[in-house]
Design a protein around this motif. Structure first.
Motif, PDB file in Angstrom:
ATOM      1  N   ILE A  77      29.820  58.042 110.627  1.00 26.26           N
ATOM      2  CA  ILE A  77      30.589  59.029 111.621  1.00 26.26           C
ATOM      3  C   ILE A  77      30.526  60.428 110.917  1.00 26.26           C
ATOM      4  O   ILE A  77      30.498  60.546 109.828  1.00 26.26           O
ATOM      5  CB  ILE A  77      32.175  58.417 111.429  1.00 26.26           C
ATOM      6  N   VAL A  90      35.598  63.459 116.250  1.00 25.77           N
ATOM      7  CA  VAL A  90      34.870  62.492 115.515  1.00 25.77           C
ATOM      8  C   VAL A  90      33.971  62.072 116.272  1.00 25.77           C
ATOM      9  O   VAL A  90      34.034  61.726 117.499  1.00 25.77           O
ATOM     10  CB  VAL A  90      35.914  61.410 115.268  1.00 25.77           C
ATOM     11  N   LYS A  91      32.636  61.742 115.725  1.00 25.84           N
ATOM     12  CA  LYS A  91      31.556  61.208 116.467  1.00 25.84           C
ATOM     13  C   LYS A  91      30.673  60.548 115.788  1.00 25.84           C
ATOM     14  O   LYS A  91      30.606  60.341 114.591  1.00 25.84           O
ATOM     15  CB  LYS A  91      30.662  62.581 117.034  1.00 25.84           C
ATOM     16  N   ILE A 105      35.450  55.005 115.335  1.00 30.07           N
ATOM     17  CA  ILE A 105      36.028  56.162 115.726  1.00 30.07           C
ATOM     18  C   ILE A 105      37.640  56.191 115.691  1.00 30.07           C
ATOM     19  O   ILE A 105      37.986  57.259 115.521  1.00 30.07           O
ATOM     20  CB  ILE A 105      35.359  56.712 117.189  1.00 30.07           C
TER      21      ILE A 105
END
Length: 137
Positions: A77, A90-91, A105
């Motif tokens: 992440i 957040v990815k 996530i």
């Protein structure tokens, strides 16, 4: 007369690396809003890495469908820690499955504020990468 020149060269050789500390900005940065990828002082979860591990173990929910299917692995992440310590953007950099990725996530997005990263003693916006392990026991 060569000694002062030699001393000057030696001082310059020692001084320049100190001035060129590794600080990098992200390619998505704008001149009016810098986002760092490398900082002098890393951001920190309040209480340190042991508290981060405790937070993850208490708040991560293994998706039942993924667990039943025997899916496991490490989700990487990436998220922004603002200069105020808030978590944003957040990815998933590398995922395992849609269900597991979504849970990683959710858990990261719900984290309390962190202590922000710093450059020259000032809090800055910076990215942080976090691996999260999912394993069927």
């Amino acid at each position: 007369m060569r000694t002062p020149l030699l001393i000057l060269v030696l001082l310059a050789t020692c001084w320049l690396p100190l001035q060129a500390q590794t600080v990098q900005t992200d390619s998505s940065s704008r001149p009016d809003h810098l986002i760092y990828t490398v900082v002098q002082q890393q951001p920190e979860f309040s209480g340190g890495m042991s508290k981060l591990g405790q937070y993850i173990s208490e708040n991560l929910r293994y998706p039942k469908a993924a667990q039943a299917a025997g899916l496991s692995g490490r989700v990487f992440i990436r998220f922004l820690i603002t200069k105020q310590g808030a978590i944003e953007n957040v990815k998933v950099l590398k995922g395992v499955s849609p269900e597991i990725d979504a849970e990683a996530i959710r858990m990261v997005a719900s984290m309390p504020n962190w202590l922000p990263g710093k450059v020259d003693g000032q809090a800055v916006d910076c990215f942080y990468n976090l691996p999260i392990n999912f394993s069927v026991r």
